[in-house]
Write a protein that holds these residues in place. Sequence first.
Motif, PDB file in Angstrom:
ATOM      1  N   ALA A 189      16.112  50.361  48.798  1.00  0.00           N
ATOM      2  CA  ALA A 189      16.320  51.570  48.000  1.00  0.00           C
ATOM      3  C   ALA A 189      17.800  51.892  47.942  1.00  0.00           C
ATOM      4  N   LEU A 190      18.315  52.105  46.734  1.00  0.00           N
ATOM      5  CA  LEU A 190      19.720  52.465  46.531  1.00  0.00           C
ATOM      6  C   LEU A 190      19.793  53.871  45.956  1.00  0.00           C
ATOM      7  N   ASP A 191      20.802  54.632  46.340  1.00  0.00           N
ATOM      8  CA  ASP A 191      20.931  55.983  45.800  1.00  0.00           C
ATOM      9  C   ASP A 191      21.554  55.926  44.404  1.00  0.00           C
ATOM     10  N   GLY A 192      21.850  57.084  43.844  1.00  0.00           N
ATOM     11  CA  GLY A 192      22.272  57.164  42.452  1.00  0.00           C
ATOM     12  C   GLY A 192      23.482  56.333  42.093  1.00  0.00           C
ATOM     13  N   ASP A 193      24.479  56.278  42.978  1.00  0.00           N
ATOM     14  CA  ASP A 193      25.655  55.455  42.691  1.00  0.00           C
ATOM     15  C   ASP A 193      25.692  54.203  43.563  1.00  0.00           C
ATOM     16  N   ALA A 194      24.571  53.870  44.155  1.00  0.00           N
ATOM     17  CA  ALA A 194      24.364  52.594  44.878  1.00  0.00           C
ATOM     18  C   ALA A 194      25.295  52.388  46.061  1.00  0.00           C
ATOM     19  N   ASP A 195      25.798  53.477  46.643  1.00  0.00           N
ATOM     20  CA  ASP A 195      26.639  53.287  47.823  1.00  0.00           C
ATOM     21  C   ASP A 195      25.892  53.584  49.118  1.00  0.00           C
ATOM     22  N   ARG A 196      24.632  54.024  48.999  1.00  0.00           N
ATOM     23  CA  ARG A 196      23.816  54.271  50.195  1.00  0.00           C
ATOM     24  C   ARG A 196      22.510  53.490  50.095  1.00  0.00           C
ATOM     25  N   ILE A 197      21.918  53.223  51.250  1.00  0.00           N
ATOM     26  CA  ILE A 197      20.750  52.358  51.298  1.00  0.00           C
ATOM     27  C   ILE A 197      19.719  52.862  52.303  1.00  0.00           C
ATOM     28  N   ALA A 198      18.464  52.595  52.000  1.00  0.00           N
ATOM     29  CA  ALA A 198      17.371  52.632  52.971  1.00  0.00           C
ATOM     30  C   ALA A 198      16.529  51.410  52.663  1.00  0.00           C
ATOM     31  N   ALA A 199      15.579  51.093  53.517  1.00  0.00           N
ATOM     32  CA  ALA A 199      14.779  49.887  53.306  1.00  0.00           C
ATOM     33  C   ALA A 199      13.338  50.134  53.717  1.00  0.00           C
ATOM     34  N   VAL A 200      12.477  49.239  53.256  1.00  0.00           N
ATOM     35  CA  VAL A 200      11.051  49.304  53.589  1.00  0.00           C
ATOM     36  C   VAL A 200      10.611  47.920  54.041  1.00  0.00           C
ATOM     37  N   ALA A 201       9.873  47.883  55.140  1.00  0.00           N
ATOM     38  CA  ALA A 201       9.396  46.628  55.718  1.00  0.00           C
ATOM     39  C   ALA A 201       8.013  46.286  55.194  1.00  0.00           C
ATOM     40  N   PRO A 202       7.569  45.036  55.361  1.00  0.00           N
ATOM     41  CA  PRO A 202       6.210  44.663  54.972  1.00  0.00           C
ATOM     42  C   PRO A 202       5.191  45.636  55.580  1.00  0.00           C
ATOM     43  N   GLY A 203       4.214  46.019  54.787  1.00  0.00           N
ATOM     44  CA  GLY A 203       3.249  47.007  55.233  1.00  0.00           C
ATOM     45  C   GLY A 203       3.616  48.419  54.839  1.00  0.00           C
ATOM     46  N   GLY A 204       4.836  48.602  54.292  1.00  0.00           N
ATOM     47  CA  GLY A 204       5.244  49.915  53.805  1.00  0.00           C
ATOM     48  C   GLY A 204       5.966  50.783  54.814  1.00  0.00           C
ATOM     49  N   ALA A 205       6.396  50.216  55.946  1.00  0.00           N
ATOM     50  CA  ALA A 205       7.095  51.004  56.966  1.00  0.00           C
ATOM     51  C   ALA A 205       8.532  51.291  56.535  1.00  0.00           C
ATOM     52  N   PHE A 206       8.923  52.553  56.610  1.00  0.00           N
ATOM     53  CA  PHE A 206      10.277  52.970  56.257  1.00  0.00           C
ATOM     54  C   PHE A 206      11.259  52.526  57.330  1.00  0.00           C
ATOM     55  N   ILE A 207      12.395  51.958  56.919  1.00  0.00           N
ATOM     56  CA  ILE A 207      13.462  51.571  57.852  1.00  0.00           C
ATOM     57  C   ILE A 207      14.629  52.534  57.640  1.00  0.00           C
ATOM     58  N   HIS A 208      14.855  53.374  58.614  1.00  0.00           N
ATOM     59  CA  HIS A 208      15.911  54.375  58.520  1.00  0.00           C
ATOM     60  C   HIS A 208      17.277  53.691  58.474  1.00  0.00           C
TER      61      HIS A 208
ATOM     62  N   LEU B 184      10.482  42.989  59.340  1.00  0.00           N
ATOM     63  CA  LEU B 184       9.702  43.751  60.316  1.00  0.00           C
ATOM     64  C   LEU B 184       9.737  43.073  61.687  1.00  0.00           C
ATOM     65  N   LYS B 185       9.599  41.754  61.693  1.00  0.00           N
ATOM     66  CA  LYS B 185       9.651  41.027  62.968  1.00  0.00           C
ATOM     67  C   LYS B 185      11.034  41.151  63.602  1.00  0.00           C
ATOM     68  N   ILE B 186      12.081  41.055  62.784  1.00  0.00           N
ATOM     69  CA  ILE B 186      13.440  41.207  63.293  1.00  0.00           C
ATOM     70  C   ILE B 186      13.635  42.601  63.889  1.00  0.00           C
ATOM     71  N   LEU B 187      13.157  43.616  63.174  1.00  0.00           N
ATOM     72  CA  LEU B 187      13.297  44.995  63.647  1.00  0.00           C
ATOM     73  C   LEU B 187      12.518  45.214  64.938  1.00  0.00           C
ATOM     74  N   ASN B 188      11.300  44.705  65.002  1.00  0.00           N
ATOM     75  CA  ASN B 188      10.490  44.866  66.216  1.00  0.00           C
ATOM     76  C   ASN B 188      11.161  44.214  67.418  1.00  0.00           C
ATOM     77  N   GLU B 189      11.717  43.027  67.210  1.00  0.00           N
ATOM     78  CA  GLU B 189      12.419  42.342  68.304  1.00  0.00           C
ATOM     79  C   GLU B 189      13.664  43.121  68.730  1.00  0.00           C
ATOM     80  N   THR B 190      14.349  43.714  67.755  1.00  0.00           N
ATOM     81  CA  THR B 190      15.535  44.520  68.050  1.00  0.00           C
ATOM     82  C   THR B 190      15.162  45.737  68.889  1.00  0.00           C
ATOM     83  N   GLU B 191      14.078  46.401  68.525  1.00  0.00           N
ATOM     84  CA  GLU B 191      13.658  47.584  69.265  1.00  0.00           C
ATOM     85  C   GLU B 191      13.124  47.232  70.649  1.00  0.00           C
ATOM     86  N   GLU B 192      12.496  46.089  70.779  1.00  0.00           N
ATOM     87  CA  GLU B 192      12.046  45.649  72.097  1.00  0.00           C
ATOM     88  C   GLU B 192      13.219  45.419  73.037  1.00  0.00           C
ATOM     89  N   GLN B 193      14.318  44.918  72.487  1.00  0.00           N
ATOM     90  CA  GLN B 193      15.474  44.617  73.323  1.00  0.00           C
ATOM     91  C   GLN B 193      16.371  45.824  73.563  1.00  0.00           C
TER      92      GLN B 193
END
Length: 321
Positions: A103-122, A224-233
């Motif tokens: 997801a990009l904001d109006g002038d595309a200088d900010r970002i958010a993301a969504v993982a498989p399954g629809g989980a929001f990535i802050h 999602l797998k990368i994020l889960n591994e990051t949070e585990e560590q």
Amino acid sequence: MKEGALDAKAARIDLTADYVKFIRSYIDLKKIRDKKFKVLVDAMHGSGDSFILRILRGTRIRLEFIRNSINPSFGGSRPEPIEENLEELKSRVKKGKFDLGIALDGDADRIAAVAPGGAFIHPQKILALLALHLNQDRHWSGGIVKTVCGTTMIDNIAKFLRVKLYETPVGFKYISNLMETEDILTGGEEAGGMGVKGYIPERDGTIAGLLLLEMMAYRKKNILKILNETEEQFGRFYYLRSDLKLGKKVELKKADLPGELLGVKVVEVKDYDGLKLICADKSWLMFRASGTEPIMRVYSEAKTLKKSKRLLELGRALVNK
């Protein structure tokens, strides 16, 4: 001035071709080229509607878009990449079995993301992933910059990577200044603005999103797998924010704040941009007043969502008492 004189001196210059060319040289397209990741981009009716498509031309990435038409009213909603504005993206990523949503904001200088399954990535977690990717996969040097309201996960990552952590007041201008004077790998703010080494000292949601895709290619895993591994560590942290609209400006004083939060001792108070109370268990609560309107922003973070919500409720009560 004669009619037409201004037109005779004016010239239309298309800088987008140079931008696309540079990003194509920055991103490791050789790593990405043969991957068949399915990616959905929510341009939020803003300026970032076609750049990713042009940059990824010639790859096997299956790219789709939503809200990519030009709309001066942005479809009636704020073009801000926060979770409440991304329900369609989350739903489409889940139903369409996409590997990544950007997801990009109006002038595309900010970002958010969504993982498989629809989980929001802050965006806070995106900054963590960018730091790990640029350091571990690209083997680049440099410190990490976060703002005072940034997640504790960044502290843990900087310590593990043995790189310098810089902390600034809220606002990308402080991050940008450091990028001009210090060796900075990446820096970001909680609103989604990310800057990276080897680029101009400014935010760019497009390049941040493409680096997430590149990270997936390097590690041969979905986000999602990368994020889960990051949070585990490095720890799973639940970060919340509430903007309280007040009838009048409220100024909290350090002396009036409690010495413990939910039964846990406050061990540190930061007051150089708002007031941040940090507890012995690394949970924290922060208050930051708007400089232009009667709004108090309350932030909380803890290792469980339940506790983060309770901290946020406590913060609201302290502001409203």
